[in-house]
Scaffold this active site. Structure first.
Site, short mmCIF file in Angstrom:
data_model
loop_
_atom_site.label_atom_id
_atom_site.label_comp_id
_atom_site.label_asym_id
_atom_site.label_seq_id
_atom_site.Cartn_x
_atom_site.Cartn_y
_atom_site.Cartn_z
N GLU A 27 -1.70 1.93 -5.15
CA GLU A 27 -0.92 2.02 -3.91
C GLU A 27 -0.65 3.48 -3.57
O GLU A 27 -0.42 4.30 -4.46
CB GLU A 27 0.40 1.27 -4.12
CG GLU A 27 1.23 1.07 -2.87
CD GLU A 27 2.47 0.19 -3.14
OE1 GLU A 27 2.33 -0.89 -3.74
OE2 GLU A 27 3.56 0.62 -2.77
N ASP A 52 1.95 5.44 -0.92
CA ASP A 52 3.10 5.11 -0.06
C ASP A 52 3.59 6.27 0.76
O ASP A 52 3.75 7.38 0.25
CB ASP A 52 4.33 4.77 -0.94
CG ASP A 52 4.23 3.41 -1.56
OD1 ASP A 52 3.52 2.56 -1.01
OD2 ASP A 52 4.88 3.21 -2.60
N GLU A 72 7.17 6.34 2.87
CA GLU A 72 8.33 5.56 3.27
C GLU A 72 9.33 6.46 3.97
O GLU A 72 9.64 7.55 3.49
CB GLU A 72 8.98 4.91 2.05
CG GLU A 72 8.13 3.79 1.48
CD GLU A 72 8.61 3.29 0.13
OE1 GLU A 72 8.48 2.08 -0.12
OE2 GLU A 72 9.11 4.10 -0.68
#
Ligand SMILES: *[C@@H]1O[C@H](CO)[C@@H](O)[C@H](O)[C@H]1NC(C)=O
Ligand SMILES: *[C@@H]1O[C@H](CO)[C@@H](O)[C@H](O)[C@H]1NC(C)=O
Ligand SMILES: *[C@@H]1O[C@H](CO)[C@@H](O)[C@H](O)[C@H]1NC(C)=O
Length: 295
Positions: free
Chosen positions: A107, A109, A111
């Protein structure tokens, strides 16, 4: 069949065809590239379908993901984040090898952690390999991301992962290139975006709760650009073989001189948290912390 009927049929087919053609032309990249999973109330588009509005309320959030998986590429989108009181609300823009938080996922990310009115947003990035993350960095931004659209991008190739805000590289994650090193490069990934409630951790470590009286919270998206190696049968090697995949060519293997200047400025001025400096958390820092982002 009578001649007038056939003519009518012909015209109808022609009309239907031209309608669907113009629809496809105006439909833009979003519908072609992504599928969404949102309750009807939590999703809207502009009239031309080019801008997407995702909202969060007490009952639900909203998200979308690419229909295809990719292994290496350039993934980019313009976002305008929830304005006003957005404490507890997280807008995420990320890539993941699975459609759920599986124990073996890779993953990448980005955010965006909301905040109380007038308090700054933070951008958190993280990298997972085979289910293990703990590679957080947090940056403040040099603008208010709720006021205007800005471009957020991920470059992913065999040599590095770079997170960009507009044209500025804010984080570089290098491949040390030995067996079982911490660099996600085996599993193709989908690109996702979503808005959700994370008031148990997001804002001031969970002290600031989401104020549902301010709902719905809306994040806005446009100009998605997915320029990657699509992972489909027959599976491509996804290496630098043609000039099409500029994102895995020599120039994309390291920062340019201008990018290094920008990156240095970000490192000096905007880093709020860097796991590679957190010796309280890690008795022994993860090995990739010793790799130079400048190489
Ligand atoms: C990935 O994680 C799974 C489950 O935690 C583990 O069984 C497997 O050995 C790991 N694979 C690698 C290559 O580390
Ligand atoms: C990793 O090492 C191999 C063998 O030395 C080399 O062929 C390959 O180009 C390297 N890859 C990266 C991303 O540095
Ligand atoms: C929210 O604002 C406070 C006060 O300025 C700040 O300490 C914090 O880092 C900000 N962001 C988040 C995500 O907590």
């Amino acid at each position: 069949m009578s001649y007038p009927f056939l003519l009518l049929l012909f015209i109808t087919v022609l009309l239907a065809l031209s309608c669907s053609l113009s629809e496809a032309a105006a439909g833009g990249s979003f519908d072609d590239t992504f599928s969404k999973s949102c309750p009807e109330n939590n999703f809207k588009t502009s009239e031309d379908g080019q801008t997407w509005y995702l909202s969060l309320d007490k009952d639900a959030g909203c998200g979308f993901m690419t229909k295809e998986r990719y292994r290496y590429g350039w993934f980019s989108m313009k976002l305008k984040l929830v304005g006003g009181d957005s404490a507890g609300v997280v807008t995420a823009y990320y890539m993941c090898s699975e459609n759920a938080a599986g124990p073996e996922r890779d993953e990448l990310d980005i955010e965006f952690l909301g905040n109380r009115t007038g308090q700054p947003y933070l951008i958190q990035t993280n990298v997972y390999k085979n289910g293990t993350g703990n590679r957080e960095m947090r940056h403040s931004l040099w603008f208010d991301p709720t006021e205007d659209f800005h471009t957020y991008s991920i470059l992913w190739n065999t040599h590095q992962i770079v997170f960009f805000v507009d044209a500025v590289p804010i984080r570089v994650f290098k491949n040390a290139n030995y067996t079982n090193n911490f660099f996600p490069n085996e599993k193709p990934m989908y690109l996702f975006s979503s808005i959700w409630n994370a008031d148990d951790w997001a804002t001031r470590g969970g002290l600031e709760k989401t104020d549902w009286k301010k709902a719905p919270f809306v994040s806005t998206y446009k100009e998605s650009n997915v320029d990657g190696c699509q992972w489909e049968d027959p599976y491509p090697a996804c290496v630098a073989t043609t000039t099409d995949n500029w994102w895995d060519q020599y120039n994309a293997w390291h920062l340019s001189e201008d990018q290094k200047k920008d990156y240095g400025w970000v490192q000096r001025n905007l880093v709020i948290y860097d796991y590679c400096k957190d010796t309280e958390r890690f008795a022994k820092l993860p090995e990739e912390c010793w790799l130079s982002p400048w190489s």
